[in-house]
Write a protein that holds these residues in place. Structure first.
Motif, PDB file in Angstrom:
ATOM      1  N   ALA A  51     -34.062  46.714  43.863  1.00 35.50           N
ATOM      2  CA  ALA A  51     -33.065  47.339  44.735  1.00 35.50           C
ATOM      3  C   ALA A  51     -32.041  46.323  45.235  1.00 35.50           C
ATOM      4  CB  ALA A  51     -33.753  48.028  45.896  1.00 35.50           C
ATOM      5  N   SER A  52     -32.471  45.092  45.481  1.00 34.23           N
ATOM      6  CA  SER A  52     -31.496  44.124  45.979  1.00 34.23           C
ATOM      7  C   SER A  52     -31.338  42.931  45.041  1.00 34.23           C
ATOM      8  CB  SER A  52     -31.889  43.658  47.373  1.00 34.23           C
ATOM      9  OG  SER A  52     -33.168  43.111  47.324  1.00 34.23           O
ATOM     10  N   HIS A  71     -32.447  48.886  50.149  1.00 33.91           N
ATOM     11  CA  HIS A  71     -33.825  49.301  49.879  1.00 33.91           C
ATOM     12  C   HIS A  71     -34.094  50.743  50.286  1.00 33.91           C
ATOM     13  CE1 HIS A  71     -35.991  45.912  48.192  1.00 33.91           C
ATOM     14  NE2 HIS A  71     -35.131  45.151  48.829  1.00 33.91           N
ATOM     15  N   LEU A  83     -37.719  38.437  46.478  1.00 33.70           N
ATOM     16  CA  LEU A  83     -37.556  39.009  47.818  1.00 33.70           C
ATOM     17  C   LEU A  83     -37.161  37.929  48.821  1.00 33.70           C
ATOM     18  CD1 LEU A  83     -38.085  41.291  49.992  1.00 33.70           C
ATOM     19  CD2 LEU A  83     -40.373  40.342  50.144  1.00 33.70           C
ATOM     20  N   ILE A 121     -38.389  49.214  43.656  1.00 35.50           N
ATOM     21  CA  ILE A 121     -38.321  48.568  44.969  1.00 35.50           C
ATOM     22  C   ILE A 121     -37.800  47.150  44.819  1.00 35.50           C
ATOM     23  CG2 ILE A 121     -39.732  47.663  46.848  1.00 35.50           C
ATOM     24  CD1 ILE A 121     -41.603  50.038  46.383  1.00 35.50           C
ATOM     25  N   SER A 122     -38.377  46.441  43.837  1.00 39.78           N
ATOM     26  CA  SER A 122     -38.048  45.030  43.701  1.00 39.78           C
ATOM     27  C   SER A 122     -36.605  44.819  43.249  1.00 39.78           C
ATOM     28  CB  SER A 122     -39.016  44.376  42.716  1.00 39.78           C
ATOM     29  OG  SER A 122     -38.751  43.018  42.627  1.00 39.78           O
ATOM     30  N   SER A 148     -34.550  53.229  47.347  1.00 38.84           N
ATOM     31  CA  SER A 148     -35.768  53.342  46.539  1.00 38.84           C
ATOM     32  C   SER A 148     -36.688  54.437  47.066  1.00 38.84           C
ATOM     33  CB  SER A 148     -36.510  52.012  46.510  1.00 38.84           C
ATOM     34  OG  SER A 148     -37.074  51.757  47.774  1.00 38.84           O
ATOM     35  N   TYR A 201     -41.622  50.045  52.882  1.00 37.99           N
ATOM     36  CA  TYR A 201     -41.357  48.718  52.355  1.00 37.99           C
ATOM     37  C   TYR A 201     -40.354  47.969  53.234  1.00 37.99           C
ATOM     38  CZ  TYR A 201     -40.808  45.055  48.930  1.00 37.99           C
ATOM     39  OH  TYR A 201     -40.795  43.835  48.307  1.00 37.99           O
TER      40      TYR A 201
END
Lengths: 438, 290
Positions: free
Chosen positions: A151-152, A392, A115, A148-149, A395, A400
Motif C-alpha cells: 500500500a505504501s 493503508h 514498513l 497491505i505491504s 487495503s 493494521y
C-alpha cells in the motif's frame, strides 16, 4: 552521498540469501554486484544462517548483514513487524540508506524493513519473484498481506508481464507503479561445448528441484514413454527433492538404470557441466514466473521443450523453445518434434544460441533498468506519517493502522533513546572501479 | 483520430526477450489482463437446488434430535426401554430388507456381503453389547451431569460438522463424525438407571449413526424421509418443551429457507479469478503407469 549525486545507497532485504541457493538469491547477488560496479553503495540484509551471524563481506565488498533473528517457517522470520525495529533502524541509519529494495513476497523480513523504511522516510522498492493463484484460502490470506505491504511501497518490479498482471491483481497496485524487469543469466558461465555431447545418443536434461510444483509427476510419466519409444534417448536429471522417489521408482520398474541418471542436488556452478552434455532441455513446471532454468538451457545451446505456464511464453522466441500444454501427451508431442528436428539436423547453432540469449538477458541491462526505477523513486516525494496511514486505509484492513502507529511510536522512542547523532556512520568499502566512467 | 500522423512505433508485445521502445512500467490496456477469466466452473444454483442441499443437513440434524429425544424419554422413564429397542430394531430390519433388495437390483456387479455375514455381525454386536454395556454404563458415571451434557453437545456438533453430506470437501471425515457421535452416546448412557437401558441406548445410537446414513445415502437423502423425521421430532418435542420446539422450528426455517435464499441471492457476487499464473493441474498424478 558518495561521489556523484546519481549514485544511491541501496539496501537489499530478503530472507533468502547466500548460503541458501535459488532464483531469488542469485538475483539479489548478481544485481548487487552490477550496481556496486556502477558505483552505487549496496548492502544486503538477511537473517542469520546457522553460524553466519553479523557482518560478512562478499565479492567486491558487498556488505551483508546477517541479523540474529530466529527462523520461523520455511526459511522466513516470524513477521512480528515490531520486534526488530531497533536493529533494522540502527542499520538503516548507520549505512545512510536511501532506498530499500525488498525481494520475494514470502520474505517477512523484507516486508518488515519496508514498513520501517516508509516510516523513516526511506524510499521502498519491491521485487516480486513468484506467482499466486486466487482460488484457495492460503492464497487469499497471502494476497491480503501483500496488499497491505504494498500500500505504501513506492515501486514494484516483476520478472515477467504475467507476473505484473498477477501482482497488480493481488496487491491492488497502480499498474504505472509496476515495472517489468526480467531476470538475467550469466551467459559467460553457460557457454555451450558441443564436444561434450554424446554423438551416438540423444540426451535429455532436466534441471529442477524435484517437487510437485516443478511437475515431477509429468516428468516421470514422460521418461517411461520416451525411453520406450526411442532406444537412443537417455536422461540426465539434476536436482533433489521430496518427489525423487517417483523418478527412482519408474527407473526401477522399467529397468532404465543405464539410461536415466539421477545426479542429485548440484552446485549452481556444476549445472553447466550437466547442461553441455545435453541435446534437449526439458522443463515440466506447473507454474513459473520467469523460469531461469530454460534460459540457462538455451544459453548452453540446448533445444528447450517446456510447458506453457505463467511467464514462460514470454521468455524465449519461438525458434528457441517448443511450448506445450502441461499434459503428458502434449509434452510427448513436443519432445517428438524436438527429437525429429535433431535427427534432421534442424538445429540452431549452439554458439549462435548463446549469443542471442546474451543479447536478450544480461545483468548489465537488468541493473540499468533497475537504476531507472531507483531514479524515479528517489525523485518521488517522501510521504509523511499521515499520508502513509491514509494509503493503508485502501487495503481495508484497518487494524493494521494500529501496527503502523505502534511501529511509529517505537521509532519515536528510539529516536529519544538512541538519537541519530549517536549512531556511527559506517565507512564505505573502496573498490577498484575500472569499469566506471567518471 | 486515427488519421493523425503518429510516430512510427512498433506495437507493444508481451515478450521479455526484445528491447521494446516503451518504458518498463508501460501497460498496454488492450493486452493487459487479456487472459483473465472469471468464474470458470461457475454453475448457478437455483433456489430449489439450494433448499434440497440444505435439507440434507436438516435430515442429519433431525436424526441427532431424534436420538436426543429417545434419550430424554428413556432417562425420564416416559417410555419403556423395550418399546424403544423393538421399535427401532423393527425399523432397522425393514430398512435392512429394503437395502438388500434395492442393492441387488441397482448394482448387481458390486460384490456384497452374504446374508450370513450380516447376521453374524448383528449377533456379534448383540453379544458384545450385552457383555460390555455394564462397563460402558459406568464408564463416565463419576462425571457430573452438566459436564456430560456439554460434552454431548460439543460431540454432536462435531458429528454434524464432519458428517458426509455427499459433497467432496477436505472437511468431511466419516471417522471423526462417527466417533464423536458414539462418544456422545456413551456419555449419555451413564445417566440411565440400568445397564440394560445403556445397552438399548447404544444399540439405538448404532442404528441411528452407523446404519441409517448407509441407507439414507442409498435413498439419496430423500426429502420424504426428511419430512417424516421432521414430523416425528416435532411431535415428540412439543410434548417435552414448548420453547425447544419453537427453537427447533426456528432452526428449520433458518437452515432450509433463509440460508438458501441468502446463498442464491449472493452467488452472483462470486468473483473467482483465473489466469496464466494459476498452477496447472496434473490430472493423472495418481495413476502413473509405472
Amino acid at each position: 552521498m558518495i561521489e556523484s549525486s546519481k549514485c544511491h545507497t541501496i539496501c537489499m532485504v530478503s530472507d533468502f540469501f547466500f548460503p541458501n541457493m535459488g532464483g531469488v538469491e542469485e538475483h539479489i547477488f548478481n544485481l548487487s554486484q552490477c550496481l556496486l560496479i556502477k558505483g552505487h553503495k549496496v548492502i544486503v540484509m538477511t537473517h542469520s544462517y546457522e553460524d553466519r551471524i553479523g557482518i560478512r563481506y562478499m565479492t567486491n565488498g558487498l556488505k551483508v548483514y546477517y541479523l540474529p533473528i530466529k527462523v520461523f517457517y520455511n526459511q522466513c522470520v516470524l513477521p512480528t513487524m515490531i520486534c526488530n525495529i531497533a536493529l533494522i533502524r540502527y542499520i538503516l541509519l548507520r549505512e545512510e540508506i536511501e532506498i530499500i529494495h525488498g525481494h520475494s513476497a514470502f520474505s517477512a523480513l523484507a516486508h518488515e524493513a519496508m514498513l520501517l523504511g516508509n516510516l523513516l522516510g526511506i524510499k521502498t522498492v519491491f521485487t516480486d519473484h513468484s506467482l499466486f493463484g486466487f482460488a484457495d484460502a492460503s492464497a487469499l490470506i497471502t494476497n491480503k498481506l501483500l496488499q497491505i505491504s504494498l500500500a505504501s511501497c513506492n515501486h514494484c518490479i516483476c520478472v515477467s508481464h504475467t507476473g505484473k498482471e498477477n501482482t497488480v491483481l493481488r496487491g491492488r497496485v497502480d499498474c504505472k507503479r509496476v515495472s517489468v524487469i526480467p531476470n538475467a543469466v550469466d551467459t559467460f558461465s553457460f557457454t555451450p561445448d558441443p564436444t561434450q555431447r554424446d554423438t551416438t545418443q540423444i540426451t535429455i536434461v532436466v534441471v529442477s528441484r524435484l517437487v510437485y510444483r516443478k511437475g515431477v509427476d509429468l516428468t516421470a510419466q514422460i521418461i517411461g514413454d520416451i525411453c520406450e519409444k526411442y532406444k537412443e534417448v537417455q536422461f540426465l536429471i539434476a536436482g533433489d527433492g521430496p518427489k525423487r522417489w517417483l523418478l527412482e521408482e519408474i527407473r526401477e520398474k522399467r529397468g532404465l538404470q543405464d539410461r536415466v541418471v539421477l545426479l542429485g542436488s548440484l552446485e549452481h556452478s556444476q549445472v553447466l557441466n550437466v547442461l553441455v552434455k545435453g541435446h534437449i532441455f526439458l522443463n515440466t513446471s506447473l507454474t513459473e514466473a520467469y523460469c531461469m532454468a530454460i534460459v540457462e538451457g538455451a544459453s548452453c545451446g540446448l533445444k528447450v521443450v517446456s510447458t506453457k505456464v505463467g511467464g514462460i511464453p514470454e521468455v524465449l522466441p519461438e525458434d528457441l523453445i517448443i511450448l506445450t500444454e502441461p499434459t503428458v501427451p502434449a509434452l510427448l508431442d513436443g519432445l517428438d518434434k524436438a527429437i525429429q528436428d535433431l535427427k534432421n539436423g534442424q538445429i540452431v547453432c549452439p554458439y549462435a544460441c548463446n549469443k542471442r540469449v546474451e543479447k536478450y538477458y544480461n545483468w548489465q541491462d537488468v541493473s540499468r533498468r533497475t537504476e531507472t526505477v531507483y531514479k524515479i523513486v528517489s525523485k518521488e516525494k517522501t510521504i509523511n506519517f499521515r499520508q502513509m496511514l491514509y494509503n493503508h486505509l485502501s487495503s481495508g484492513v484497518w487494524p493494521y493502522l494500529l501496527v503502523i502507529s505502534l511501529a511509529f511510536l517505537i521509532l519515536q522512542f528510539y529516536e529519544f533513546w538512541v538519537p541519530r547523532k549517536n549512531i556511527d556512520i559506517a565507512k564505505n568499502y573502496k573498490i577498484k572501479r575500472k569499469n566506471v566512467q567518471t | 483520430m486515427s488519421t493523425r500522423k503518429k510516430r512510427p512505433k512498433a506495437p507493444w508485445k508481451k515478450i521479455l526477450y526484445e528491447k521494446q521502445d516503451y518504458p518498463d512500467n508501460y501497460t498496454d490496456q488492450n493486452i493487459f489482463l487479456k487472459d483473465l477469466r472469471k468464474n470458470v466452473d461457475f454453475k448457478e444454483v437455483s433456489l430449489w437446488e439450494a433448499c434440497l442441499g440444505a435439507s440434507r443437513l436438516l435430515q442429519e440434524f433431525f436424526t441427532v434430535i431424534l436420538f436426543i429425544l429417545i434419550y430424554l424419554y428413556m432417562v425420564n422413564k416416559w417410555v419403556e426401554p423395550g418399546i424403544v429397542l423393538y421399535g427401532m430394531s423393527g425399523t432397522s430390519f425393514l430398512g435392512f430388507v429394503f437395502y438388500r433388495i434395492d442393492f441387488t437390483n441397482s448394482a448387481p456387479k458390486v460384490k456384497q456381503h452374504s446374508l450370513g455375514y450380516d447376521i453374524r455381525t448383528i449377533l456379534t454386536f448383540v453379544a458384545f453389547g450385552q457383555l460390555f454395556s455394564p462397563v460402558l454404563h459406568t464408564l463416565t458415571d463419576t462425571i457430573s451431569t452438566d459436564t456430560i451434557y456439554t460434552m454431548t453437545f460439543i460431540m454432536l456438533l462435531l458429528h454434524l460438522i464432519f458428517f458426509d453430506y455427499g459433497v467432496s470437501s477436505a472437511m468431511v471425515s466419516k471417522s471423526i463424525s462417527l466417533s464423536a457421535a458414539m462418544f456422545a452416546s456413551i456419555c449419555l448412557a451413564s445417566r440411565l438407571t440400568s445397564a440394560n437401558d445403556a445397552f438399548v441406548l447404544l444399540t439405538v445410537a448404532t442404528q441411528i449413526f452407523v446404519l441409517s446414513p448407509i441407507l439414507r445415502k442409498e435413498l439419496n437423502h430423500n426429502v420424504i424421509l426428511t419430512v417424516i423425521l421432521f414430523v416425528l421430532d416435532f411431535g415428540f418435542l412439543i410434548q417435552v418443551s414448548f420453547l425447544m420446539s419453537f427453537l427447533f422450528l426456528f432452526v428449520v426455517v433458518l437452515v432450509n429457507l433463509i440460508c438458501p435464499v441468502l446463498f442464491v441471492r449472493y452467488q452472483k457476487l462470486k468473483d473467482n479469478i483465473y489466469g496464466p499464473w494459476d498452477e496447472a493441474v496434473v490430472n493423472d498424478a495418481d495413476n502413473i503407469v509405472l
